[in-house]
Scaffold this active site. Structure first.
Site, PDB file in Angstrom:
ATOM      1  CE  LYS A  38      47.114   7.395  34.789  1.00 40.84           C
ATOM      2  NZ  LYS A  38      45.992   6.432  34.759  1.00 40.84           N
ATOM      3  NE  ARG A 108      47.728   2.574  33.162  1.00 44.57           N
ATOM      4  CZ  ARG A 108      46.670   1.845  32.804  1.00 44.57           C
ATOM      5  NH1 ARG A 108      45.696   2.369  32.132  1.00 44.57           N
ATOM      6  NH2 ARG A 108      46.603   0.583  33.150  1.00 44.57           N
ATOM      7  N   GLY A 117      42.736  12.273  28.109  1.00 44.47           N
ATOM      8  CA  GLY A 117      42.828  11.789  26.727  1.00 44.47           C
ATOM      9  C   GLY A 117      43.790  12.555  25.835  1.00 44.47           C
ATOM     10  CG  MET A 119      49.699  14.099  27.201  1.00 44.32           C
ATOM     11  SD  MET A 119      50.693  14.549  28.599  1.00 44.32           S
ATOM     12  CE  MET A 119      49.594  14.313  29.963  1.00 44.32           C
ATOM     13  NE  ARG A 363      40.420  11.376  37.063  1.00 47.38           N
ATOM     14  CZ  ARG A 363      40.660  11.389  35.772  1.00 47.38           C
ATOM     15  NH1 ARG A 363      41.758  11.911  35.316  1.00 47.38           N
ATOM     16  NH2 ARG A 363      39.818  10.879  34.917  1.00 47.38           N
ATOM     17  CG  HIS A 479      22.135  49.099  25.396  1.00 42.43           C
ATOM     18  ND1 HIS A 479      21.138  48.305  24.875  1.00 42.43           N
ATOM     19  CD2 HIS A 479      21.522  49.990  26.215  1.00 42.43           C
ATOM     20  CE1 HIS A 479      19.974  48.718  25.348  1.00 42.43           C
ATOM     21  NE2 HIS A 479      20.187  49.741  26.154  1.00 42.43           N
ATOM     22  CD  GLU A 769      32.285  56.764  36.612  1.00 40.95           C
ATOM     23  OE1 GLU A 769      31.984  55.726  36.002  1.00 40.95           O
ATOM     24  OE2 GLU A 769      31.445  57.639  36.908  1.00 40.95           O
ATOM     25  CB  SER A 788      30.669  53.557  44.298  1.00 39.11           C
ATOM     26  OG  SER A 788      30.398  52.325  43.689  1.00 39.11           O
ATOM     27  N   GLY A 790      34.057  52.830  39.979  1.00 38.76           N
ATOM     28  CA  GLY A 790      33.440  52.490  38.694  1.00 38.76           C
ATOM     29  C   GLY A 790      34.514  51.900  37.808  1.00 38.76           C
ATOM     30  CG  ASP A 793      33.261  54.907  32.554  1.00 41.12           C
ATOM     31  OD1 ASP A 793      33.432  54.851  31.331  1.00 41.12           O
ATOM     32  OD2 ASP A 793      32.148  55.119  33.075  1.00 41.12           O
ATOM     33  CB  CYS A 855      28.966  50.025  41.399  1.00 42.80           C
ATOM     34  SG  CYS A 855      29.528  51.598  40.747  1.00 42.80           S
ATOM     35  CE1 TYR A 875      28.761  49.288  47.200  1.00 38.15           C
ATOM     36  CE2 TYR A 875      29.361  50.447  49.219  1.00 38.15           C
ATOM     37  CZ  TYR A 875      28.968  50.474  47.890  1.00 38.15           C
ATOM     38  OH  TYR A 875      28.785  51.649  47.239  1.00 38.15           O
TER      39      TYR A 875
HETATM   40  C1  PEP Z   1      31.617  52.105  35.828  1.00 40.27           C
HETATM   41  O1  PEP Z   1      32.119  52.935  35.091  1.00 40.27           O
HETATM   42  O2  PEP Z   1      32.251  51.176  36.338  1.00 40.27           O
HETATM   43  C2  PEP Z   1      30.180  52.172  36.137  1.00 40.27           C
HETATM   44  C3  PEP Z   1      29.643  51.379  37.024  1.00 40.27           C
HETATM   45  O3  PEP Z   1      29.456  53.034  35.395  1.00 40.27           O
HETATM   46  P1  PEP Z   1      28.893  52.722  33.942  1.00 40.27           P
HETATM   47  O4  PEP Z   1      29.181  51.312  33.633  1.00 40.27           O
HETATM   48  O5  PEP Z   1      27.447  53.012  34.018  1.00 40.27           O
HETATM   49  O6  PEP Z   1      29.648  53.695  33.122  1.00 40.27           O
HETATM   50 MG    MG Z   2      30.945  54.705  34.607  1.00 42.98          MG
END
Ligand code: PEP
Ligand code: MG
Length: 908
Positions: A38, A108, A117, A119, A363, A479, A769, A788, A790, A793, A855, A875
């Site tokens: 302010k 203020r 709001g 203070m 602001r 899950h 992973e 990739s 993971g 895990d 991933c 990626y």
């Molecule tokens: C992971 O472990 O990050 C992964 C992508 O495999 P999952 O979640 O299927 O174990």
């Molecule tokens: Mg995994």
């Protein structure tokens, strides 16, 4: 901390007070961390020549000093405040405490973070039994002066002296009732005078002292504002919004202007564009003859600013444009100046005193995600900001709001319980407690919420049928959560305070019992479970959204793929702009119908012949799935991961299920149960899964490889596009393990080439992973063409925290500061991040062109995407509904990296 020379003592003193007014200011907008938002913006507006009532800001540093020094002030402050008051006196031509021509001030709060709001603020300071007459004379209005004074006593006593407000309200109500008044405006000067002693009496009875001395009033208010930084509300708010207590609040002391001086006065708030839709129209409320607090408190029905808005709403109350056209025109002009100056939509507070406009605050305005996108794109097309700036103006996570139904912010929420925000969006429906009921209800035309203690693969059809899923147990990678996100269905998981009784078909929460068929709403974006059907807003993707995403795509360097296991996932992912599939979890393809029976046969058969028989049933199903995925993703890369099933998710549970499997295998239920007991694992997440399965039972990997290659041939023929599958081996810890599986894949590629006459180009890579895999990445890269990460895990195994069990204690861990963020949402940089970096370095050293992706769930988290950019991944792969978030976050990460590189270049 700027220093000035104290002439009398000839030594430097700190500047604690910064003045503004009359087209000048000692501070500016860049000083938010000293003057608060302010204060910094008042200074800036003053520099811009806008009509700001003169004032001064006491810095945030004084607040910190005050807390650190037993609630006392730095020595030089008194003199600096006195100078500030002199400055106000010079500019206003009035004097603080003067009986004839008194200057009144507001005090203020205002920290660098917005804490709406939370203070304290006190207006009209300087009024007492004597100055009230001076105010009456100056205003030419005795009623106004006494009204203001009486209200000031109540407000000051409440805020500064902690006298409860209702005592004053009761006196006023009783007085009005006795006089037959309905409105405060019926009260005359004499009435206010009559009520005054009774207000003072309330203060006395509370054994408090209302100071008549203006200086004492002022310092009382300052103390109260600084003290309010540490009130319970503010502390809680800071905790929730990660605002450090060490920042402190500034205090703004400003000459009063009055919106309650009759029909040519008023007060209002204005957004320069609509904070709901982003449309470029003044969005504002205004109240004639009122002070700012009346508007904020919602005690009055606001009026419209424009004649058009008034007419459109059919209001008979005059608009600001109608009654004070000059002030209105000036407001419009100022809105334009401020928007252009700040290069963003502004949220403005103003007051009109007898036809003269005063600007009290500006602001950057809070806005919905929809408005954020539209405003960013339009500001860029108007030339106020660049396209790159537009990209940074939208919070990626907020895009969630645009892709799902959301709960109307105006709707009332009766919260039953709060779980984890497992999959975004809102859904309402009748409670059902099992998946068959969900399916039946859906077929009968009902909307249902599937409520389970937890879900398992058997619930897939129920999850499909339900509008949303609520579970009592399980974290955000349980899950239920993973599958719901994949389906784009709202899910609240781990709502520990609900009790599900399947036998009684009831859900008990907070002492309430809900039955099957009762309606609830879940908000998967914040984890709330709400009673009844709550009003929702439809998602709508605008042209501006497409424009912004287009701009984002041109600047990002990281590709965005999706975790997709079904044609539905793959189609959704492509629609959201995914550039391939980064993870197809093949075990998810086995959840449904007769497939799960065949998988169970495969797992429970005691010998290779039995397994091969079961695999033969699975092969055509897998091949068909892969053909579909390759076709949908035609021309884009698809990574297929070999089977990685935590065994417990696939083993039969009920007698019926055992019987079904026994029938398919021509075996005995007893034997199967025995085999299932042998396979039972204490910790299935660290058990017989991933490539361990393929190492021990290579025929499984062979079947999957065959399905992949045959599907690649078929899809290639169908689409005319070359399919280059990326086959990914999960849960590897050594190169030798990968080699064993790779050997089978290579042999199968050759076999299929021989049989079909088509040689499929492919890559074999692995997930990193497990910590050991990260450490051995150098050798593993000799065989792996891609990694990739993971991180699901990798997080569990590095931190020793099971992702499904984390819900019970992780919140407390973060509250205690033991972990900075939820490591299952944002990559834990100190552990998991280090391992990723190490594996990237070692992998690249062995194989310079190794393809690198992620991933785990972190692939859709904006903060983690910044990390991925920094370590040089090619990626990220995330659930389909996060693809747009990831695209925007990746663009922001690229821009940040560019900016950092530029900043690194030494200046000459
Ligand atoms: C992971 O472990 O990050 C992964 C992508 O495999 P999952 O979640 O299927 O174990
Ligand atoms: Mg995994």
């Amino acid at each position: 901390m700027p220093l000035s020379i104290d002439k009398r003592r000839d030594r430097p003193t700190t500047q604690w007070v910064y003045t503004f007014g009359n087209g000048q200011a000692e501070g500016h907008a860049g000083m938010k961390s000293l003057l608060g938002g302010k204060g910094a913006n008042l200074a800036e507006m003053s520099r811009l020549g806008l009509p700001v009532p003169p004032g001064f800001t006491i810095t945030e540093e004084v607040c910190t000093y005050y807390e650190d020094h037993g609630r006392s002030y730095p020595e030089a402050l008194k003199a600096q405040v006195a100078n500030g008051l002199d400055f106000l006196g010079r500019l206003t031509g009035r004097t603080f405490g003067d009986t004839e021509n008194p200057l009144l001030v507001s005090v203020r709060s205002g920290s660098r973070a917005s804490m709406p709001g939370m203070m304290d603020s006190v207006l009209n300071i300087g009024l007492n039994d004597v100055t009230v007459a001076g105010l009456a004379k100056w205003a030419g209005d005795e009623r106004f002066a006494y009204d203001t004074y009486v209200r000031f006593i109540a407000k000051y006593s409440n805020v500064v002296l902690n006298v409860e407000r209702h005592h004053f309200e009761e006196i006023l109500d009783e007085y009005k009732h006795r006089k037959g008044y309905t409105l405060d405006t019926n009260m005359t000067a004499q009435d206010w005078k009559a009520i005054l002693p009774r207000y003072k009496q309330v203060v006395e009875e509370a054994e408090k002292f209302f100071p008549q001395e203006p200086q004492e009033q002022l310092w009382g208010a300052i103390r109260s504002v600084f003290g309010s930084w540490m009130n319970d509300r503010a502390i809680k708010y800071r905790e929730l919004n990660a605002i450090p207590a060490s920042w402190g609040t500034a205090v703004n002391v400003q000459a009063m202007v009055f919106g309650n001086m009759g029909e040519t006065s008023g007060t209002g708030v204005a957004f320069t564009r609509s904070p709901a839709t982003g449309e470029k129209v003044l969005y504002s409320e205004f109240q004639i003859n009122a002070q700012g607090e009346d508007l904020v408190a919602g005690t009055h029905t606001p009026q419209h600013n424009t004649e058009d808005a008034r007419l459109a709403s059919g209001s008979d109350k005059p608009s600001m444009e109608g009654v004070m056209p000059d002030a209105y025109k000036e407001l419009l002009r100022n809105c334009g100046i401020l928007e252009e100056h700040y290069r963003d939509m502004q949220d403005i507070e103003f007051t009109v005193q007898k036809g003269k406009l005063w600007m009290l605050q500006t602001r950057n305005g809070e806005r919905s995600a929809k408005a954020a996108v539209r405003i960013a794109v339009e500001l860029a097309t108007e030339g106020l900001i660049t396209k790159n700036e537009a990209i940074t103006r939208v919070e990626p996570a907020a895009l969630d709001q645009l892709l799902h139904l959301t709960i109307d912010p105006q709707a009332e929420r009766k919260i039953l319980a709060t779980g984890l925000p497992a999959s975004p969006g809102a859904a309402a429906g009748e409670i059902v407690f099992n998946s068959d009921d969900a399916e039946a209800a859906k077929e009968a035309g009902h909307r249902v919420i599937l409520v389970r203690a937890e879900t398992s693969p058997e619930d897939l059809h129920g999850m499909h049928a339900a509008e949303g899923i609520l579970t009592m147990r399980g974290g955000i990678t349980s899950h239920a959560a993973v599958v719901a996100r994949g389906m784009g269905k709202p899910c609240v998981s781990g709502a520990g305070s609900i009790r599900v009784d399947y036998a009684a078909q009831t859900l008990t929460v907070a002492g309430q019992i809900l039955n099957k068929g009762d309606i609830i709403t879940i908000d998967g974006s914040n984890g709330q479970v709400l009673l009844g059907q709550v009003r929702m807003l439809e998602p709508a993707l605008s042209d501006e959204f497409d424009t912004l995403m287009g701009w984002a795509d041109t600047v990002r360097s990281i590709k965005v793929r999706a975790n997709a296991d079904t044609p539905l996932d793959a189609n959704t992912a492509r629609n959201f702009g995914a550039e391939g599939i980064g993870l197809c979890r093949t075990e998810h393809m086995f959840f449904e119908g007769d497939r799960i029976v065949a998988v169970r046969e495969m797992m429970l058969s005691g010998d290779e012949t039995g397994r091969r028989a079961a695999l033969a049933k699975l092969l055509p199903m897998q091949r068909k799935d892969f053909v579909e995925l390759f076709t949908i993703m035609s021309g884009l890369p698809v990574t297929i991961r070999l089977l990685d099933p935590p065994l417990h998710e696939f083993l039969p549970h009920s007698d019926d299920e055992f019987e079904e499997v026994a029938k398919g295998m021509n075996g005995s239920v007893g034997k199967l149960k025995q085999r299932a007991r042998e396979l039972h694992e204490v910790n299935p997440m660290l058990g017989f899964r991933g490539c361990r399965l393929a190492v021990v039972y290579p025929e499984i990997a062979e079947m999957q490889a065959r399905a992949i290659f045959e599907a690649a041939v078929e899809a290639g023929r169908k689409t005319g596009q070359r399919v280059v599958p990326e086959i990914m081996v999960p849960l590897v810890i050594t190169k030798a393990e990968l080699d064993l599986v790779k050997e089978r894949i290579v042999a199968m590629a050759e076999a299929v080439a021989e049989e079909t006459g088509v040689k499929v180009e492919y890559q074999v890579g692995t997930m990193i992973e497990l910590p050991r895999a990260a450490l051995r990445a150098g050798e593993i890269a000799e065989s792996a063409e891609f990694f990739s990460f993971g991180t699901n895990d990798l997080t569990q195994t590095t931190l020793g925290i099971s992702r499904d069990d984390a819900a019970s204690f992780l919140g407390r861990y973060m509250q205690k500061g033991l972990l900075p963020t939820d490591p299952f949402i944002t990559i834990d940089q100190d552990g998991v991040g280090e391992l990723v970096k190490l594996a990237v370095e070692r992998g690249k050293k062995t194989r310079g062109n190794i393809k690198l992706g992620i991933c785990g769930e972190h692939g859709g988290d904006p903060a983690s995407i910044h990390f991925c950019q920094a370590v040089g991944l090619d990626y990220v792969s995330c659930s389909p509904y996060r693809v747009t978030i990831a695209r925007l976050a990746a663009a922001q990460a690229a821009l940040q990296q560019r900016a950092e590189k530029l900043a690194d270049v030494p200046a000459f």
